[in-house]
Design an enzyme around this catalytic site. Structure first.
Site, PDB file in Angstrom:
ATOM      1  N   HIS A 144      59.530  33.925  29.954  1.00 28.72           N
ATOM      2  CA  HIS A 144      58.530  33.397  30.175  1.00 28.72           C
ATOM      3  C   HIS A 144      58.708  31.832  30.099  1.00 28.72           C
ATOM      4  CE1 HIS A 144      53.802  32.946  29.449  1.00 28.72           C
ATOM      5  NE2 HIS A 144      54.102  32.275  30.382  1.00 28.72           N
TER       6      HIS A 144
ATOM      7  N   MET B  80      47.895  35.644  31.932  1.00 26.26           N
ATOM      8  CA  MET B  80      47.640  35.295  30.580  1.00 26.26           C
ATOM      9  C   MET B  80      46.371  35.777  29.966  1.00 26.26           C
ATOM     10  SD  MET B  80      50.699  33.943  29.178  1.00 26.26           S
ATOM     11  CE  MET B  80      49.965  33.375  27.805  1.00 26.26           C
TER      12      MET B  80
ATOM     13  N   ASP C 231      59.802  33.646  25.231  1.00 26.28           N
ATOM     14  CA  ASP C 231      58.924  32.557  25.506  1.00 26.28           C
ATOM     15  C   ASP C 231      59.841  31.208  25.440  1.00 26.28           C
ATOM     16  OD1 ASP C 231      56.362  33.943  26.080  1.00 26.28           O
ATOM     17  OD2 ASP C 231      56.350  34.325  23.848  1.00 26.28           O
TER      18      ASP C 231
ATOM     19  N   ASP D   6      49.871  39.106  28.857  1.00 24.20           N
ATOM     20  CA  ASP D   6      50.542  38.577  27.647  1.00 24.20           C
ATOM     21  C   ASP D   6      49.347  37.814  26.855  1.00 24.20           C
ATOM     22  OD1 ASP D   6      51.923  37.104  25.709  1.00 24.20           O
ATOM     23  OD2 ASP D   6      53.286  36.018  27.313  1.00 24.20           O
TER      24      ASP D   6
ATOM     25  N   SER E  10      57.339  40.464  22.602  1.00 28.57           N
ATOM     26  CA  SER E  10      57.728  39.084  22.455  1.00 28.57           C
ATOM     27  C   SER E  10      58.467  38.726  21.179  1.00 28.57           C
ATOM     28  CB  SER E  10      56.575  38.359  22.492  1.00 28.57           C
ATOM     29  OG  SER E  10      56.573  36.937  22.338  1.00 28.57           O
TER      30      SER E  10
ATOM     31  N   MET F  83      57.251  28.496  29.863  1.00 28.79           N
ATOM     32  CA  MET F  83      56.066  27.728  29.580  1.00 28.79           C
ATOM     33  C   MET F  83      56.497  26.090  29.707  1.00 28.79           C
ATOM     34  SD  MET F  83      53.722  30.043  27.150  1.00 28.79           S
ATOM     35  CE  MET F  83      55.198  31.132  26.551  1.00 28.79           C
TER      36      MET F  83
ATOM     37  N   HIS G  45      60.876  40.238  25.855  1.00 26.81           N
ATOM     38  CA  HIS G  45      59.981  39.088  26.250  1.00 26.81           C
ATOM     39  C   HIS G  45      60.366  37.605  25.380  1.00 26.81           C
ATOM     40  CE1 HIS G  45      56.803  37.351  28.746  1.00 26.81           C
ATOM     41  NE2 HIS G  45      56.446  36.627  27.418  1.00 26.81           N
TER      42      HIS G  45
ATOM     43  N   MET H 254      59.351  27.064  25.583  1.00 26.84           N
ATOM     44  CA  MET H 254      58.175  26.630  25.479  1.00 26.84           C
ATOM     45  C   MET H 254      58.647  25.223  25.355  1.00 26.84           C
ATOM     46  SD  MET H 254      55.343  28.350  23.307  1.00 26.84           S
ATOM     47  CE  MET H 254      55.088  30.010  23.218  1.00 26.84           C
TER      48      MET H 254
END
Length: 222
Positions: free
Chosen positions: A64, A135, A33, A173, A8, A66, A31, A35
């Site tokens: 990913h 998660m 993220d 994760d 990540s 979020m 990976h 957000m």
């Protein structure tokens, strides 16, 4: 179903992302993220940054999301060239329609569940996705410790996938490290997101290989 290590970049240096993607070139995916400070209490990077990362990354990008309203925003990440786009079950209005749209656009479709979200309501939809992300910490921040109570959920998910004869990856994760990865792999996960464990290591590339070796040592991974 092979073991995949997806470091990540949440733990990378955001001023040197291209350099830090090069550091993990021996991993399977990077990976990323995304957000939005609404679905989770943190704000990271958005579509324009991911578009550039896709262009410079030596390995495929696993996003990913979020975020709230992934039905509207997730397809853009597939269009930008992300190899895998994962959205949250808790945020999607029409998860099957969204998963089909992501696949149509050429990405693998992933469905993510927060630690307290049960997997059971989604077991009948497994054929519509390519990956289930369980998660193993509350989403939003890196460096948290692994939640042991998620292991039975990983087991139930893998059992349902096997029973249905599907090729659905199970990703974890949160809190993945040398001390936890064997138990997680034994529960049936095959895709491992590690942030601080990889980027906090003196030699990230060697740490990736150590994690891969440990995950491959469990019976489930073969």
């Amino acid at each position: 179903m092979g073991v995949l290590i997806n470091p990540s970049i949440l733990s990378a240096d955001f001023a040197n992302l291209e350099r830090d993607l090069g550091v993990i070139a021996n991993a399977d995916y990077a990976h990323v993220d995304v957000m939005d400070n609404h679905f989770v209490p943190n704000l990271t990077i958005g579509l324009s940054v991911v578009e550039r990362l896709v262009q410079v990354c030596p390995i495929p990008i696993d996003t990913h999301l979020m975020i709230e309203n992934p039905d509207r925003w997730a397809p853009g990440f597939a269009e930008a060239g992300a190899a895998s786009v994962t959205f949250h079950a808790e945020a999607a209005q029409a998860p099957v329609r969204l998963a089909r749209e992501l696949r149509r656009l050429g990405a693998r479709a992933g469905l993510a569940l927060k630690p307290a979200t049960p997997v059971e309501p989604f077991l009948d939809l497994l054929s519509e996705i390519d990956m289930l992300l369980v998660m193993t910490v509350e989403p939003g921040f890196g460096g948290q410790s692994f939640i042991e109570g998620t292991l039975p959920k990983i087991r139930r998910a893998r059992a349902a996938i096997s029973e249905a004869g599907l090729d659905v990856w199970v990703q974890v994760d949160g809190g993945v490290s040398r001390t936890t990865i064997e138990r997680i792999a034994d529960a049936g996960a095959n895709v491992f997101v590690a942030g601080s464990a990889v980027y906090g290591a003196d030699n990230p590339a060697a740490e990736i290989e150590s994690l891969r070796t440990l995950a491959n040592a469990t019976p489930h991974s073969h």
